[in-house]
Design a protein around this motif. Structure first.
Motif, PDB file in Angstrom:
ATOM      1  N   GLY A 303     -31.189  11.242  53.466  1.00 26.24           N
ATOM      2  CA  GLY A 303     -29.996  10.605  52.893  1.00 26.24           C
ATOM      3  C   GLY A 303     -28.756  10.909  53.724  1.00 26.24           C
ATOM      4  O   GLY A 303     -27.936  10.025  53.987  1.00 26.24           O
ATOM      5  N   ASN A 306     -29.038   9.055  57.123  1.00 26.93           N
ATOM      6  CA  ASN A 306     -28.744   7.621  56.968  1.00 26.93           C
ATOM      7  C   ASN A 306     -27.261   7.367  56.754  1.00 26.93           C
ATOM      8  O   ASN A 306     -26.701   6.412  57.273  1.00 26.93           O
ATOM      9  CB  ASN A 306     -29.538   7.032  55.796  1.00 26.93           C
ATOM     10  CG  ASN A 306     -31.021   6.961  56.132  1.00 26.93           C
ATOM     11  OD1 ASN A 306     -31.391   6.964  57.307  1.00 26.93           O
ATOM     12  ND2 ASN A 306     -31.864   6.921  55.125  1.00 26.93           N
ATOM     13  N   LYS A 307     -26.641   8.249  55.988  1.00 28.28           N
ATOM     14  CA  LYS A 307     -25.201   8.116  55.730  1.00 28.28           C
ATOM     15  C   LYS A 307     -24.437   8.142  57.058  1.00 28.28           C
ATOM     16  O   LYS A 307     -23.552   7.328  57.294  1.00 28.28           O
ATOM     17  CB  LYS A 307     -24.754   9.281  54.835  1.00 28.28           C
ATOM     18  CG  LYS A 307     -23.364   9.165  54.275  1.00 28.28           C
ATOM     19  CD  LYS A 307     -23.010  10.432  53.523  1.00 28.28           C
ATOM     20  CE  LYS A 307     -23.196  10.338  52.046  1.00 28.28           C
ATOM     21  NZ  LYS A 307     -22.268   9.417  51.398  1.00 28.28           N
ATOM     22  N   GLU A 310     -25.212   4.983  59.261  1.00 26.34           N
ATOM     23  CA  GLU A 310     -24.567   3.760  58.753  1.00 26.34           C
ATOM     24  C   GLU A 310     -23.096   3.654  59.171  1.00 26.34           C
ATOM     25  O   GLU A 310     -22.537   2.561  59.230  1.00 26.34           O
ATOM     26  CB  GLU A 310     -24.645   3.713  57.217  1.00 26.34           C
ATOM     27  CG  GLU A 310     -25.987   3.207  56.722  1.00 26.34           C
ATOM     28  CD  GLU A 310     -26.239   3.560  55.258  1.00 26.34           C
ATOM     29  OE1 GLU A 310     -25.265   3.900  54.553  1.00 26.34           O
ATOM     30  OE2 GLU A 310     -27.414   3.496  54.846  1.00 26.34           O
ATOM     31  N   ILE A 417     -17.648  14.748  56.144  1.00 25.99           N
ATOM     32  CA  ILE A 417     -18.755  14.655  55.174  1.00 25.99           C
ATOM     33  C   ILE A 417     -19.080  16.090  54.756  1.00 25.99           C
ATOM     34  O   ILE A 417     -19.502  16.907  55.574  1.00 25.99           O
ATOM     35  CB  ILE A 417     -19.991  13.941  55.765  1.00 25.99           C
ATOM     36  CG1 ILE A 417     -19.630  12.495  56.129  1.00 25.99           C
ATOM     37  CG2 ILE A 417     -21.153  13.976  54.774  1.00 25.99           C
ATOM     38  CD1 ILE A 417     -20.772  11.691  56.710  1.00 25.99           C
ATOM     39  N   ASP A 433     -15.831  12.629  52.148  1.00 21.49           N
ATOM     40  CA  ASP A 433     -16.983  12.157  51.371  1.00 21.49           C
ATOM     41  C   ASP A 433     -17.859  13.364  51.021  1.00 21.49           C
ATOM     42  O   ASP A 433     -18.394  14.027  51.904  1.00 21.49           O
ATOM     43  CB  ASP A 433     -17.774  11.149  52.234  1.00 21.49           C
ATOM     44  CG  ASP A 433     -18.867  10.449  51.447  1.00 21.49           C
ATOM     45  OD1 ASP A 433     -18.938  10.651  50.218  1.00 21.49           O
ATOM     46  OD2 ASP A 433     -19.649   9.713  52.066  1.00 21.49           O
ATOM     47  N   ILE A 435     -21.205  15.067  49.468  1.00 18.67           N
ATOM     48  CA  ILE A 435     -22.580  14.574  49.491  1.00 18.67           C
ATOM     49  C   ILE A 435     -23.135  14.236  48.103  1.00 18.67           C
ATOM     50  O   ILE A 435     -23.812  13.238  47.936  1.00 18.67           O
ATOM     51  CB  ILE A 435     -23.507  15.577  50.251  1.00 18.67           C
ATOM     52  CG1 ILE A 435     -24.945  15.073  50.333  1.00 18.67           C
ATOM     53  CG2 ILE A 435     -23.490  16.951  49.648  1.00 18.67           C
ATOM     54  CD1 ILE A 435     -25.088  13.878  51.172  1.00 18.67           C
TER      55      ILE A 435
END
Ligand SMILES: NC(=O)c1ccc[n+]([C@@H]2O[C@H](COP(=O)([O-])OP(=O)(O)OC[C@H]3O[C@@H](n4cnc5c(N)ncnc54)[C@H](O)[C@@H]3O)[C@@H](O)[C@H]2O)c1
Length: 437
Positions: A303, A306-307, A310, A417, A433, A435
């Motif tokens: 996850g 992928n974050k 992207e 992140i 952001d 998680i």
């Protein structure tokens, strides 16, 4: 207080009995005429220790009655507890038929009422149901606005059948979800005499608490049973093992390891889980819960990868590389996996990790670093400012007080992140952001 209880099943009947025993004037409302007649005869419509006595005593005192009329239930009271069933559809989704119906009935009854009324949702519903499903129905059928003509709260029920009355007086906690501070005051007053941890929160969080609780209880049962069946095969007394397990209130039965964050790693948990699953397989014991733990952990790592992928931003910095702070142990660090995947996809990476830097020069991990991750070693720098200034995206791998001053120098066009929910995150200028939050 004058209270109506909609739905005379297990939750509703226990509420009726206990609220009336506390001296409140209670009206039970149900579409089932048999249940209404039973309660009106002073008998409990469910089998449950102690509830029969409570209901019979309050009935004799004239403190409770039942009706099939929602209009009567609403007109005769100031606050209503909604305890209708929320069963599963065949596909597992939540069947809200009863909840929607009771909201239509109550909405129509509220339309005829002049004084404000508080509705307390006690049925178990997924987050968002009260505010996005129930409130619009109530507003439509009452012609009134929530927060003006009527008020709503969500108050999850934690009773267990068989000990429901005891649980009512000694709950593990009382949680009141409210739209605005103060709207749940009336409920706080009702529960005033009960000693339990008392929490006031948002309606959505209160709805989610109930699901987190039940999912965890179910997980505990399944976990205990898998350990048990494996113990039996290995000729070990499972109850002795779990008694010892339960003595550990520091790491096992405690808050530790329950806060959402990044994946676990290190030299023990992944290795030991794999060994236990393998041992179970050798003995033909099915342990789907134990086997699923690594799969869940790997999904969490994917996850994060992928974050980052992207975002399409190729310059990524890492603050922290080990699986937790204050260690130089890099074995099975999920951050190493993230970094290696990004490197393989052509990302430009810079890493700051104080302990790994020291270890690279002198520590016990020097050999591990040289043999296993020489390609990562060259990306390490001892200058945290260099990492945060040159990266488009900075990943905070674990919580460390060293990181915040550097993170604060990042600008609004950069992204942080956060895998660790660092202290002071509200003071950051960069985009942020978290998680799992
Ligand atoms: N049973 C438990 O141990 C327990 C514990 C905590 C939470 N809950 C939750 O509480 C809720 C109620 O559970 P339960 O076990 O008491 O359900 P239940 O099925 O025993 O009772 C629900 C009652 O609601 C009545 N009803 C349906 N539509 C109605 C309407 N329009 N107006 C008035 N009454 C109506 C039904 O006739 C029935 O008597 C569920 O959401 C459940 O998940 C249950």
């Amino acid at each position: 207080m004058k209270i109506s209880v909609f739905g005379l099943g297990y939750v509703g009947t226990v509420s009726v009995g206990c609220l009336a025993a506390e001296g409140h004037r209670v009206v039970g409302v149900d579409v089932n005429t048999d249940k209404v007649a039973t309660l009106n005869s002073g008998t409990a419509p469910i089998v449950e220790p102690e509830i029969g006595d409570l209901i019979s005593k309050s009935h004799k005192l004239g403190l409770l009655n039942a009706t099939t009329s929602s209009v009567e239930g609403i007109a005769q009271t100031d606050i209503s507890f909604l305890c209708v069933g929320t069963p599963s559809h065949n596909n597992g989704s939540l069947d809200l038929t009863y909840l929607k119906r009771v909201c239509e009935d109550i909405g129509a009854a509220l339309a005829q009422k002049r004084t404000p009324h508080t509705l307390v949702f006690r049925s178990t519903t997924l987050p968002g149901t009260t505010e996005d499903v129930a409130v619009p129905i109530l507003e439509k059928h009452s012609g009134k606005k929530v927060g003006e003509g009527f008020f709503v709260c969500y108050n999850p029920e934690f009773l267990r059948e068989g000990t429901a009355v005891k649980d009512y007086y000694h709950p593990p906690k009382i949680v009141i979800g409210e739209r605005k501070q103060g709207e749940g005051d009336v409920l706080a007053q009702i529960y005033g005499g009960i000693e339990a941890p008392f929490v006031r929160t948002s309606i959505r969080a209160a709805e989610m608490v109930k699901y987190s609780d039940n999912a965890f209880h179910a997980l505990k049962v399944a976990f205990g049973n898998e350990i048990g069946i494996l113990c039996k095969k290995l000729e070990i007394d499972s109850h002795e093992v779990m008694d010892i397990f339960c003595k550990d209130t520091k790491l096992n039965l405690s808050k530790v390891y329950l806060k959402p964050g990044f994946a676990f790693g290190g030299s023990c948990l992944p290795k030991d889980l794999r060994a236990l699953s393998y041992q179970a397989k050798r003995h033909d014991v099915e342990t789907p819960v134990l086997n699923a733990i690594m799969a869940s952990n790997n999904a969490h790592v994917r996850g994060v990868i992928n974050k980052i992928l992207e975002l399409g931003k190729k310059r990524v910095g890492f603050l922290g590389m080990t699986f937790k702070p204050d260690t130089d142990d890099l074995r099975e660090s999920p951050l190493v996996e993230v970094i290696e995947t990004l490197l393989g996809k052509g990302f430009s990476i810079k890493i700051y990790d104080k302990n790994v830097m020291i270890s690279r020069l002198i520590g016990a991990n020097k050999r591990f670093i040289e043999e296993h991750i020489p390609h990562l070693s060259s990306l390490l720098t001892d200058r945290i400012d260099e990492v945060v200034q040159s990266s488009q995206v900075v990943i905070v791998g674990y919580a460390s007080p060293d990181f915040l001053p550097a993170l604060k120098t990042m600008s609004a066009d950069q992204l942080i992140i956060d895998l660790a929910r660092i202290e002071g995150r509200d003071s950051l200028t960069a985009a942020y952001d978290g998680i799992c939050w």
